[in-house]
Design an enzyme around this catalytic site. Structure first.
Site, PDB file in Angstrom:
ATOM      1  CG  ASP A   1      -1.719   1.249   1.425  1.00  0.00           C
ATOM      2  OD1 ASP A   1      -1.661   2.124   0.530  1.00  0.00           O
ATOM      3  OD2 ASP A   1      -2.410   1.374   2.449  1.00  0.00           O
TER       4      ASP A   1
ATOM      5  CD  GLU B   1      -4.947   3.515  -2.366  1.00  0.00           C
ATOM      6  OE1 GLU B   1      -5.753   4.364  -1.946  1.00  0.00           O
ATOM      7  OE2 GLU B   1      -3.795   3.796  -2.744  1.00  0.00           O
TER       8      GLU B   1
ATOM      9  CG  ASP C   1      -9.649   4.191   0.808  1.00  0.00           C
ATOM     10  OD1 ASP C   1      -9.126   4.866   1.721  1.00  0.00           O
ATOM     11  OD2 ASP C   1      -8.985   3.488   0.029  1.00  0.00           O
TER      12      ASP C   1
ATOM     13  CE  LYS D   1      -1.678   7.080  -3.412  1.00  0.00           C
ATOM     14  NZ  LYS D   1      -2.217   6.173  -2.368  1.00  0.00           N
TER      15      LYS D   1
END
Lengths: 224, 672
Positions: B8, B183, B210, B82
């Site tokens: 992850d 994810e 999420d 990211k």
């Protein structure tokens, strides 16, 4: 009749994979009905179709070929993409019908009505008056939204009522399409031609209605 | 036996997990922590390093140990990279307002970004590769064998460019990326696995909400007999806990300026220190009714602020509300009402916020139906665990996963730019992948041999509002009259959600040669050149490499410990604590040069444990020092120069620093 590219056995059910030797078939000419092992017809059993899609997914998906050769991985990718394209197209009655007609050599949608000036923009003649009124209501509501004013409740109510009416028209078109589809499935060549002509026109009407209903929903959604 | 790990790669934290038998397990790092903060700090370059001539890679610090650099030398450290993955200079304006990203001045629109750390520039993929390499090493250390293959998760709403950048990062870290998994879908796998043993169940519809550090995803899945079929997904790749931190930070900076007349906005170290404090307050507010900020400012004033939860919730409401739109859209796309959602799974650290849970509860009518969302699995770890499950599916070696199959979708519609700048859709969003579409093109001029195609991703009507994926130049079309060639272009989105394009000219039957010109992203050659260290890829002598790495780890921690007495925080330790550190240090020194891998590692871990409180104290010191407008180094210097004027944090600070430093220095010389 089609044969396995690997063991030459005649393919049964889905043409994407051989029931004999298990080889994944690499054949871009396979149509969506063949991919899902279905007869080429309008009526399909939704539950059967889904079961077959899941069964074939388990068999063909790239996840099952993560350790296979590059060639097998390519075959899996191509076959799964075709399977998914087929599933996406055939699961929905309208796209299934459009696909069926195209496969049978009919011009549908833009190809039929001409690019840009398609039926999407020209109201069916029997609806001219009602569409005109609907567009007025839409315009009024959008203007008040643009100005940041509270929407006139009466207008919202009218529009919602009109929206419901058009949705029921859409439902009527879908019912008519299903009826013509059944005629196609059971009829002889002549009956099929008649059903096809009907369906192509119904599809044009459907596209127009669907866009209107979408506009109404969006405008009402923004007003809520 | 070869392990495929699940990774992850998060905005805030990254994790690596693997299947231990039938159970996904998160692998801890050297420090015993499962979470590796996605922070990368460039170590000081050795003196006299020739920049131009040096082919060797710079050394970097990753994770918890890089955290301190954020405050001590913020110009050499980076977090939340990211947010920059797969993006261009033209679409990061918003990010630059809130994040201390230093973009290299010569980056042009349409180019891959380069970020300045210290004296060097890095692409976002390279920074991520350092994080991935750390995870790879942690896994190798834990498993005792080389790890070369991985499944990496990405936000479901990541576009093609963001996915490619992630895959590139994997390659640079020496990993073969077998699959990019979304994810939320990974989280569903982690949960679904637990419950597969319940026996046969009817189809269940599950929504995965999420909300992570920097991205938000909502996915709706149908679970049926081991098949996880995504029916709709939506999200925002720039929405997460980061945004809440920034909001709190801005409020604090503003109040400090108006109430105390102190402007910290141009002081990166002070901002990072303040950021640390507001994050702690945010975390506290998930369980407490009120949080307190108490920060010493330059000039000795204190910024003291109570934040009641109600105030906090009002403040963050607009951020949380941005998750509602994607939820509604996903429901609409799936053709479902909230009542038709059987279960909701909460993923991502930000779902610990009570206000987020309320929003989810209202969105899906949970408590009114007597239901609760799933929170049984740690929301920080569940995605990595799901990635490990997917890795096991790909490996095909576990009976626990051989009946599982994930059918995911593409989150964004694919289109091509048509006349007048409008977008012609070729594939709708939420199509199950792999998916393909075929379009035909022709020429407009007699003898034309090239056709340019502009591929876009997004839902907007106009090309300029969509994400430009790539411009493809179809070259080598046989010269014919205008409109004669029939060029068939096939778009294929693979199981990673990445686009492949192929084309052929059907009239002449020749396969048209296609030059793929990426609008964003790196070429294969560029990626190749950025591979972090070739020795990581070498098959040979894994054991030796492990030993070298263990010795390096030992050396790093020893040099930190030897410098420890120079730090003010050292004085705050008790004699016993110091004695414990020295004992652990001596133990490590004794085995450091041996070939006893386990001995070196155990001693390293022991020393790390012994110095944990010291590290925390040091962090606090760095924070208060930064808030006073000085870096540690500068503070130490002042301390030495004019000790009389300094108000040390401890009455005996000055004398003891000198003494301990002298002792430590003496011992160091002895050893060498």
């Amino acid at each position: 009749m089609n044969h396995c590219t690997s063991c030459q056995k005649a393919l049964e059910g889905s043409w994407l994979v051989c029931t004999g030797c298990g080889a994944v078939q690499r054949n871009a000419a396979i149509d969506y009905f063949q991919a899902l092992g279905q007869e080429r017809r309008f009526g399909v059993n939704a539950a059967t179709l889904e079961r077959e899609f899941h069964r074939l997914s388990r068999r063909l998906h790239p996840d099952r070929f993560a350790r296979a050769s590059a060639e097998e991985q390519q075959n899996s990718l191509a076959a799964t993409a075709l399977l998914n394209d087929a599933w996406r197209t055939l699961r929905d009655p309208v796209t299934r019908l459009e696909y069926l007609l195209k496969l049978e050599g009919y011009a549908v949608g833009e190809e039929h009505a001409g690019k840009g000036k398609s039926a999407e923009r020209q109201p069916p003649s029997d609806l001219l008056e009602e569409v005109f009124e609907l567009n007025m209501q839409l315009e009024e509501l959008r203007m008040s939204q643009k100005m940041g004013e509270a929407a006139d409740e009466a207008v919202v109510k009218d529009l919602a009522a009109t929206g419901v009416r058009f949705e029921s028209m859409l439902q009527a078109v879908d019912d008519a399409l299903a009826a013509e589809g059944a005629k196609w499935d059971t009829g002889a060549a002549e009956a099929r031609t008649g059903a096809a002509t009907q369906m192509i026109q119904l599809l044009d009407r459907r596209r127009y209605l669907r866009n209107l209903v979408r506009d109404v929903r969006e405008t009402l959604g923004a007003a809520a | 036996m070869e392990y495929i790990v699940g990774i992850d790669l998060g905005t805030t934290n990254s994790l690596v997990a693997y299947m231990q038998g039938d159970v996904p397990v998160v692998i801890p790092g050297v420090d015993g922590s499962n979470l590796v903060p996605s922070i990368v700090a460039l170590d000081p370059l050795p003196q006299g390093t020739d920049q131009a001539g040096g082919a060797a890679r710079p050394t970097v610090t990753v994770g918890n140990s890089a955290r301190r650099a954020l405050i001590a030398s913020p110009e050499r450290a980076i977090y939340s990279v990211k947010r920059l993955m797969g993006r261009g200079i033209e679409d990061i304006g918003e990010e630059l307002k809130f994040f201390p990203f230093r973009i290299a001045p010569d980056v042009q629109p349409g180019e891959v970004l380069r970020i300045t750390l210290g004296e060097m520039n890095f692409t976002p993929s390279e920074i991520s590769a350092y994080v991935l390499r750390q995870l790879k090493r942690n896994a190798e250390r834990f498993l005792g064998m080389p790890v070369k293959k991985a499944v990496i998760t990405v936000p479901a709403y990541f576009n093609d460019a963001q996915r490619q950048a992630t895959r590139d990062a994997g390659r640079m870290a020496g990993l073969e990326v077998l699959r990019l998994v979304n994810e939320p879908t990974a989280a569903a796998l982690a949960y679904g696995l637990d419950r597969a043993t319940d026996g046969s169940e009817p189809t269940r519809t599950v929504a995965v909400y999420d909300l992570g550090g920097g991205t938000f995803d909502i996915s709706i899945l149908k679970l049926n007999d081991g098949i996880f079929e995504v029916v709709a997904t939506n999200g925002d790749t720039h929405l997460g806990g980061d945004d809440i931190d920034n909001l709190l930070l801005l409020v604090a900076l503003d109040e400090i300026r108006t109430e105390h007349g102190v402007d910290l906005r141009q002081q990166p170290d002070a901002i990072q220190a303040l950021r640390k404090s507001v994050i702690e307050a945010k975390i506290a507010l998930s369980s407490d009714a009120v949080a307190r900020l108490d920060i010493e400012l330059p000039g000795g004033q204190r910024y003291q602020r109570e934040i009641p939860r109600e105030v906090y919730e009002q403040l963050i409401a607009p951020v949380l509300e941005r998750t509602a739109g994607p939820c509604r859209q996903a429901l609409a796309d799936a053709g479902l009402t909230p009542e038709q959602i059987d279960e909701v799974v909460l993923v991502g650290g930000s779902t610990r916020i009570p206000a987020v849970r309320r929003l989810v509860d209202e969105m899906f009518h949970l408590s009114m139906r007597g239901r609760k969302p799933h929170t049984e699995l740690n929301p920080d770890e569940v995605v990595a665990m799901g990635a490990a499950v997917q890795a096991s599916i790909l490996a095909g070696t576990s009976s626990a996963t051989d009946q599982l199959l994930l059918l995911d979708v593409t989150p964004l519609s694919l289109g091509i730019e048509a006349l007048g700048g409008v977008v012609a859709r070729v594939l709708q969003r939420n199509s199950t992948i792999p998916a393909s579409a075929t379009e035909h093109f022709t020429t407009g001029v007699d003898g034309q041999t090239n056709v340019a195609i502009h591929v876009l991703q997004g839902e907007r009507e106009l090309a300029k509002d969509c994400r430009s994926l790539a411009r493809f130049d179809l070259k080598g079309i046989p010269p014919m009259s205008a409109g004669m060639p029939r060029i068939e272009v096939k778009f294929l989105i693979d199981a990673n959600g990445i686009l492949q394009v192929s084309a052929r000219e059907q009239r002449s039957g020749t396969e048209a040669q296609i030059e793929v010109k990426p609008t964003y992203g790196l070429t294969d050659e560029q990626v190749e050149a950025m591979i972090l260290d070739s020795f990581d890829n070498a098959e040979s002598d894994f054991a030796e490499r492990q030993l070298i790495e263990a010795r390096l780890e030992a050396e790093t921690i020893l040099s930190a410990v030897n410098k420890a007495p120079e730090n003010g925080a050292w004085l705050l330790l008790s004699d016993a604590e110091r004695a414990e550190i020295f004992a652990a240090r001596d133990q490590l020194v004794a085995v450091q040069s041996s070939s006893d891998l386990k001995g070196i590692r155990d001693a390293t871990t022991a020393l790390d444990q012994a110095t944990r409180r010291f590290a925390e104290l040091m962090m606090d010191q760095a924070v208060s020092s930064a808030m006073r407008g000085k870096t540690m180094q500068a503070a130490d210097q002042t301390l030495n120069e004019n000790s009389a004027e300094i108000h040390a944090p401890h009455p005996f600070a000055h004398a003891e620093i000198d003494e301990d430093a002298a002792i430590a220095g003496g011992e160091m010389r002895k050893r060498q």
